[in-house]
Design a protein around this motif. Structure first.
Motif, PDB file in Angstrom:
ATOM      1  N   ILE A 268      52.565  26.264  40.568  1.00 22.32           N
ATOM      2  CA  ILE A 268      51.223  27.138  40.992  1.00 22.32           C
ATOM      3  C   ILE A 268      51.017  26.975  42.459  1.00 22.32           C
ATOM      4  O   ILE A 268      50.871  25.870  43.014  1.00 22.32           O
ATOM      5  CB  ILE A 268      49.906  26.652  40.131  1.00 22.32           C
ATOM      6  N   THR A 269      51.154  28.082  42.987  1.00 19.66           N
ATOM      7  CA  THR A 269      51.226  28.318  44.631  1.00 19.66           C
ATOM      8  C   THR A 269      49.975  29.028  45.071  1.00 19.66           C
ATOM      9  O   THR A 269      49.105  29.583  44.183  1.00 19.66           O
ATOM     10  CB  THR A 269      52.303  28.852  44.927  1.00 19.66           C
TER      11      THR A 269
ATOM     12  N   PRO B 237      46.225  25.511  43.203  1.00 19.71           N
ATOM     13  CA  PRO B 237      47.756  25.473  44.007  1.00 19.71           C
ATOM     14  C   PRO B 237      48.086  24.245  44.209  1.00 19.71           C
ATOM     15  O   PRO B 237      47.180  23.089  45.230  1.00 19.71           O
ATOM     16  CB  PRO B 237      47.410  26.350  45.364  1.00 19.71           C
ATOM     17  N   VAL B 238      49.424  23.808  44.035  1.00 21.47           N
ATOM     18  CA  VAL B 238      49.822  22.484  44.372  1.00 21.47           C
ATOM     19  C   VAL B 238      51.160  22.766  45.438  1.00 21.47           C
ATOM     20  O   VAL B 238      51.222  22.077  46.344  1.00 21.47           O
ATOM     21  CB  VAL B 238      50.375  21.437  43.221  1.00 21.47           C
ATOM     22  N   THR B 239      51.936  23.579  44.880  1.00 20.46           N
ATOM     23  CA  THR B 239      53.176  24.051  45.389  1.00 20.46           C
ATOM     24  C   THR B 239      53.992  22.893  45.577  1.00 20.46           C
ATOM     25  O   THR B 239      53.965  21.502  45.447  1.00 20.46           O
ATOM     26  CB  THR B 239      52.957  24.656  47.007  1.00 20.46           C
ATOM     27  N   GLN B 240      55.308  23.098  45.991  1.00 25.30           N
ATOM     28  CA  GLN B 240      56.286  21.997  46.162  1.00 25.30           C
ATOM     29  C   GLN B 240      55.995  20.911  47.449  1.00 25.30           C
ATOM     30  O   GLN B 240      56.598  19.913  47.388  1.00 25.30           O
ATOM     31  CB  GLN B 240      57.611  22.692  46.433  1.00 25.30           C
ATOM     32  N   LYS B 241      55.136  21.672  48.193  1.00 28.97           N
ATOM     33  CA  LYS B 241      54.812  20.584  49.340  1.00 28.97           C
ATOM     34  C   LYS B 241      53.448  20.128  49.168  1.00 28.97           C
ATOM     35  O   LYS B 241      53.066  19.327  50.269  1.00 28.97           O
ATOM     36  CB  LYS B 241      54.743  21.373  50.676  1.00 28.97           C
TER      37      LYS B 241
ATOM     38  N   ALA C 196      43.273  20.107  46.585  1.00 27.83           N
ATOM     39  CA  ALA C 196      43.209  18.892  45.894  1.00 27.83           C
ATOM     40  C   ALA C 196      42.109  17.936  46.219  1.00 27.83           C
ATOM     41  O   ALA C 196      41.850  16.943  45.401  1.00 27.83           O
ATOM     42  CB  ALA C 196      44.509  18.066  46.139  1.00 27.83           C
ATOM     43  N   TYR C 197      41.608  17.949  47.512  1.00 29.35           N
ATOM     44  CA  TYR C 197      40.492  17.094  47.898  1.00 29.35           C
ATOM     45  C   TYR C 197      39.617  16.922  46.972  1.00 29.35           C
ATOM     46  O   TYR C 197      39.090  15.730  46.815  1.00 29.35           O
ATOM     47  CB  TYR C 197      40.295  17.431  49.094  1.00 29.35           C
ATOM     48  N   PRO C 198      38.839  17.793  46.394  1.00 28.32           N
ATOM     49  CA  PRO C 198      37.701  17.271  45.353  1.00 28.32           C
ATOM     50  C   PRO C 198      38.124  16.430  44.335  1.00 28.32           C
ATOM     51  O   PRO C 198      37.506  15.498  43.973  1.00 28.32           O
ATOM     52  CB  PRO C 198      37.192  18.905  44.936  1.00 28.32           C
TER      53      PRO C 198
END
Length: 422
Positions: free
Chosen positions: A256-257, A192-196, A202-204
């Motif tokens: 992708i959310t 998940p990335v999403t608009q925000k 994402a951290y890894p």
């Protein structure tokens, strides 16, 4: 299950020790001397425990047993909204519990507000937990909780589509793109990335690219005066996210959310998923083979360390039964039988190594998630971490859409430093 019945004298001496020390690290409680234990029901006292709805049901039988064994009344109360702030407010008003269950990353804020005491785990008890769990509950050199369960994300793979675990992120991308070109999947990776943006997931990849959030204090805690979002390593890491994004490899997408990434994987729309134990119910419903392995790094990159969350039992600093609370937290919930039964009622990988080993005989996934997070980064427990999530997410979403990495990193740094008045 071992029984640790406290005598009236033992409870009284513990209460005196806690009072004399002003609530700071009193001597560890021990079982009453042989022949001095009070019969059930004569010790007296009340222990109040607050927990969220997921843990209340699991905890009540053991709370009742502790009460019976020690001759005290144990009340387990469900708190279902704004648990951390509700606990702090109630503590300040003198109406809080003796024991609170919550996430380890509350610790900095709870200590800052004088809401919790250190817990008196012995060195042997500390050694019974994995290093990452103890690191998570250690703040400013002191242990502030007894770990209960450990959670982190990992790479979950559809082995029917991708039999082999990728050695690197480049391998994952190559195989995912091949599967997509062959029409076997719709996405290379479900993350998940999403608009925000989504800093947690994402951290890894950010860490694998050389990124970091904070410098370190002399005690090893994250230092909020050293925000590292615009450091050369972090700018490089944001560049790696950009290369994987919508103007690059097309692996990371804002479409992708959190609402669709797990269900898409379960529907075989992607061969790879980066998620945690909470995804496994849907994954198993997918009806395909799967495996769980650590998130891979870039070729020649830094470790892809996930954030690690540790559910924790805290001793309230302003509780009315602090001696009982110390006994319950240090010598009861750290028992293997209790830890295993809590897992059975609420399946999360147990933090206690002995309990985890037993769980692994029937739930291999628990051990695989733990292995994937053993070198992870405990979620920063400093209160200032709250200022990081949104700016990091905005920077992530910007580079995934094709924005400049240095510009996005600089904006995030400025926003965080401004919020922290650095």
């Amino acid at each position: 299950m071992r029984k640790r019945t406290l005598s009236v004298a033992a409870l009284a001496s513990l209460a005196f020790a806690a009072t004399a020390c002003g609530g700071s690290d009193p001597a560890a409680p021990s079982a009453a001397p042989s022949g001095s234990a009070a019969p059930t029901g004569q010790a007296g006292g009340t222990l109040v425990i607050w927990a969220d709805p997921n843990r209340v049901k699991a905890l009540r039988p053991f709370a009742d047993q502790f009460g019976t064994e020690n001759g005290v009344t144990v009340e387990v109360k469900e708190i279902s909204k704004d648990n951390q702030q509700t606990f702090i407010t109630a503590s300040q008003q003198g109406s809080g519990p003796d024991v609170m269950i919550g996430a380890h990353d509350w610790i900095g804020n709870l200590v800052q507000n004088g809401a919790i005491d250190p817990v008196n785990l012995t060195e042997a008890q500390k050694a019974a937990f994995p290093e990452v769990a103890m690191k998570a509950v250690t703040f400013d050199g002191q242990t502030y909780g007894a770990p209960y369960a450990v959670e982190n994300i990992a790479l979950i793979r559809n082995t029917d589509l991708a039999p082999d675990a990728p050695a690197t992120i480049e391998d994952l991308v190559k195989e995912g793109k091949r599967l997509k070109a062959d029409g076997k999947v719709e996405e290379v990776l479900c993350l998940p990335v999403t608009q925000k943006g989504d800093a947690f997931h994402a951290y890894p990849i950010f860490a694998a690219g050389g990124g970091s959030l904070f410098g370190a204090t002399p005690s090893g805690d994250p230092d909020p005066k050293q925000v590292m979002l615009d450091s050369p390593g972090s700018v490089k890491a944001f560049g790696k996210l950009r290369a994987l994004g919508e103007k690059g490899e097309g692996v990371l997408k804002t479409s992708i959310t959190n609402e669709n990434y797990i269900v898409n994987f379960a529907a075989k729309k992607c061969a790879y998923l980066i998620s945690g134990p909470w995804a496994m119910t849907d994954v198993k419903k997918g009806g395909f083979g799967y495996d769980i392995t650590p998130v891979p790094s870039f070729e020649g990159g830094a470790p892809a360390t996930p954030f690690v969350g540790v559910q924790t039992f805290f001793v309230a600093a302003k509780g009315k039964s602090k001696a009982l609370a110390q006994e319950f937290v240090t010598n009861y919930v750290t028992d293997k039988d209790v830890a295993k039964a809590l897992y059975d009622a609420d399946p999360r990988p147990p933090a206690l190594t002995e309990a985890l080993e037993e769980v692994k005989t029937t739930d291999a996934d628990a051990g695989k998630f733990m292995d994937a997070g053993k070198d992870g980064m405990p979620m920063p427990a400093i209160p200032e971490m709250q200022a990081v999530w949104q700016p990091f997410g905005i920077a992530e979403a910007a580079v995934v859409k094709g924005g400049d990495a240095a510009k996005a990193a600089g904006a995030a740094q400025k926003a965080i430093d401004g919020a922290l008045k650095n």
